[in-house]
Design a protein around this motif. Structure first.
Motif, short mmCIF file in Angstrom:
data_model
loop_
_atom_site.label_atom_id
_atom_site.label_comp_id
_atom_site.label_asym_id
_atom_site.label_seq_id
_atom_site.Cartn_x
_atom_site.Cartn_y
_atom_site.Cartn_z
N ALA A 224 0.82 -1.21 0.00
CA ALA A 224 0.00 0.00 0.00
C ALA A 224 0.85 1.27 0.00
N ASP A 225 2.09 1.16 -0.43
CA ASP A 225 3.00 2.31 -0.46
C ASP A 225 2.59 3.25 -1.57
N ASP A 226 2.18 4.48 -1.21
CA ASP A 226 1.80 5.46 -2.22
C ASP A 226 2.87 6.53 -2.42
N ILE A 227 4.01 6.38 -1.77
CA ILE A 227 5.15 7.28 -1.98
C ILE A 227 6.14 6.65 -2.95
N VAL A 228 6.53 5.41 -2.67
CA VAL A 228 7.30 4.62 -3.63
C VAL A 228 6.43 3.43 -4.00
N PRO A 229 5.65 3.52 -5.07
CA PRO A 229 4.77 2.41 -5.44
C PRO A 229 5.54 1.10 -5.59
N PRO A 230 4.96 0.00 -5.10
CA PRO A 230 5.68 -1.28 -5.17
C PRO A 230 6.07 -1.67 -6.58
N ALA A 231 5.39 -1.15 -7.60
CA ALA A 231 5.78 -1.45 -8.98
C ALA A 231 7.20 -0.98 -9.27
N LEU A 232 7.63 0.13 -8.65
CA LEU A 232 9.00 0.61 -8.86
C LEU A 232 10.00 -0.34 -8.18
N SER A 233 9.66 -0.81 -6.99
CA SER A 233 10.53 -1.77 -6.31
C SER A 233 10.63 -3.07 -7.10
N GLU A 234 9.50 -3.50 -7.66
CA GLU A 234 9.49 -4.73 -8.44
C GLU A 234 10.35 -4.61 -9.69
N ARG A 235 10.29 -3.46 -10.35
CA ARG A 235 11.13 -3.25 -11.52
C ARG A 235 12.61 -3.32 -11.16
N LEU A 236 12.95 -2.81 -9.98
CA LEU A 236 14.34 -2.86 -9.54
C LEU A 236 14.77 -4.30 -9.29
N LYS A 244 18.56 -13.22 -5.62
CA LYS A 244 17.74 -12.10 -5.16
C LYS A 244 16.44 -12.64 -4.59
N ARG A 245 15.80 -11.82 -3.76
CA ARG A 245 14.53 -12.20 -3.16
C ARG A 245 13.67 -10.95 -3.04
N TYR A 246 12.38 -11.11 -3.26
CA TYR A 246 11.43 -9.99 -3.19
C TYR A 246 10.33 -10.34 -2.21
N VAL A 247 10.14 -9.49 -1.21
CA VAL A 247 9.12 -9.71 -0.18
C VAL A 247 8.18 -8.51 -0.15
N VAL A 248 6.89 -8.76 -0.29
CA VAL A 248 5.88 -7.71 -0.21
C VAL A 248 5.12 -7.87 1.10
N VAL A 249 5.04 -6.79 1.87
CA VAL A 249 4.29 -6.81 3.13
C VAL A 249 2.88 -6.30 2.84
N PRO A 250 1.87 -7.14 2.97
CA PRO A 250 0.50 -6.76 2.55
C PRO A 250 -0.07 -5.60 3.36
N GLY A 251 -0.74 -4.68 2.66
CA GLY A 251 -1.50 -3.62 3.30
C GLY A 251 -0.69 -2.56 4.03
N VAL A 252 0.60 -2.49 3.74
CA VAL A 252 1.49 -1.61 4.50
C VAL A 252 1.96 -0.45 3.64
N GLY A 253 1.94 0.75 4.22
CA GLY A 253 2.38 1.95 3.52
C GLY A 253 3.82 2.30 3.82
N HIS A 254 4.30 3.34 3.16
CA HIS A 254 5.72 3.70 3.18
C HIS A 254 6.26 3.96 4.58
N ASN A 255 5.48 4.66 5.41
CA ASN A 255 5.96 5.06 6.73
C ASN A 255 5.32 4.26 7.86
N ASP A 256 4.72 3.13 7.55
CA ASP A 256 4.10 2.32 8.58
C ASP A 256 5.14 1.58 9.42
N ARG A 257 4.79 1.33 10.66
CA ARG A 257 5.71 0.69 11.61
C ARG A 257 6.19 -0.67 11.12
N GLU A 258 5.34 -1.36 10.36
CA GLU A 258 5.72 -2.69 9.87
C GLU A 258 6.97 -2.68 8.99
N LEU A 259 7.28 -1.52 8.41
CA LEU A 259 8.50 -1.40 7.59
C LEU A 259 9.65 -0.77 8.36
#
Length: 284
Positions: A224-236, A244-259
């Protein structure tokens, strides 16, 4: 020329002048729109962990930067992580992350860039690169650190700093939290009407650098990151070399404590580093 035609051209001219004035203002102030440092002061490292140390790191261009160092407690030369912060605040905002990394058995170095946390200077892409290099030099020279077992952790803009550092000075592992492809791509999400590729002084082109990183790479993003959309991370991730490994944390935004120190993120980091020389079997 008719009066109507003349009025139309006048309006177009005024709009063009206003637009060019806005763009000129943004160009002159752009670093204030990118970097949001806290003025400091920063509390002592011992307030975070009893063994924490306040240290000063000197850069190649003479900056003296305040930092925190949290040594591991296992004895001997062990693994370590260099934390590259995002574009806002200071190292005190990453205290919980430092504690979590230290509890994994890692020595942790948290730097504040120039201009952050009461440090002298003004931030820029070139300046932050020099700050990261100085931090890596300092960390590798510590008697309780094995230079072959140093990981880099980069958060958001700090991920771009870490990618650049990893190209110049390969780590044992690279962890990127909410990384982007380039600063222009992030800006295009927030300011789609601006010609940012022509305006930007600081570009952070991670998408052009990541394939040159020889270390294992872990990318963590919030869905749910609306500052750095996960699509940009995925492209990287797609542009990075294996392993390499890619982990997506569901429902979490850019500044949420979960990150910051969320369990999903920490478990991913721990299991990833266990498969590298950092927390796994050291290289001979």
């Amino acid at each position: 020329m008719s009066r109507k035609r003349l009025r139309t051209l006048t309006v177009v001219g005024i709009v063009a002048l206003v637009a060019s004035g806005v763009i000129a203002f943004i160009w002159s102030q752009q670093r204030r729109l990118i970097y949001f440092p806290s003025p400091g002061p920063v509390p002592s490292a011992s307030a975070v962990l009893p063994a924490g140390r306040d240290v000063v790191i000197e850069t190649s261009d003479g900056m003296r930067l305040g930092a925190w160092y949290f040594p591991h407690t296992s004895g001997g030369r062990g693994p370590a992580v260099l934390v590259c912060n995002g574009n806002a605040g200071d190292r005190s905002m990453r205290a919980e992350l430092a504690v979590a990394l230290n509890q994994m058995g890692l020595s942790a170095l948290l730097i504040d860039y120039r201009g952050y946390g009461g440090n002298p200077g003004k931030p820029s892409e070139e300046g932050l690169a020099a700050d990261a290099e100085a931090a890596q030099d300092w960390l590798a020279e510590q008697i309780d650190v094995d230079p072959k077992r140093i990981a880099y952790f980069g958060e958001s803009l700090g991920a771009a700093v870490a990618v650049g550092l990893a190209v110049r000075r390969p780590p044992a592992a690279l962890v990127l939290r909410s990384p982007f492809t380039s600063l222009a791509d992030v800006g295009a999400v927030q300011y789609p009407w601006l010609p940012l590729r022509r305006l930007l002084l600081d570009r952070y082109p991670s998408i052009e650098r990541i394939a040159s990183v020889s270390a294992p790479v872990l990318v963590i993003a919030g869905s749910a990151d609306d500052i750095v959309p996960p699509a940009l991370s995925e492209r990287l991730v797609d542009a990075a070399a294996e392993p390499k490994r890619y982990v997506v944390v569901p429902g979490v935004g850019h500044n949420d404590r979960e990150l910051l120190d969320g369990q999903v993120m920490l478990d991913a980091i721990r299991s990833f580093l266990a498969q590298t020389p950092v927390l796994g079997r050291p290289r001979s």
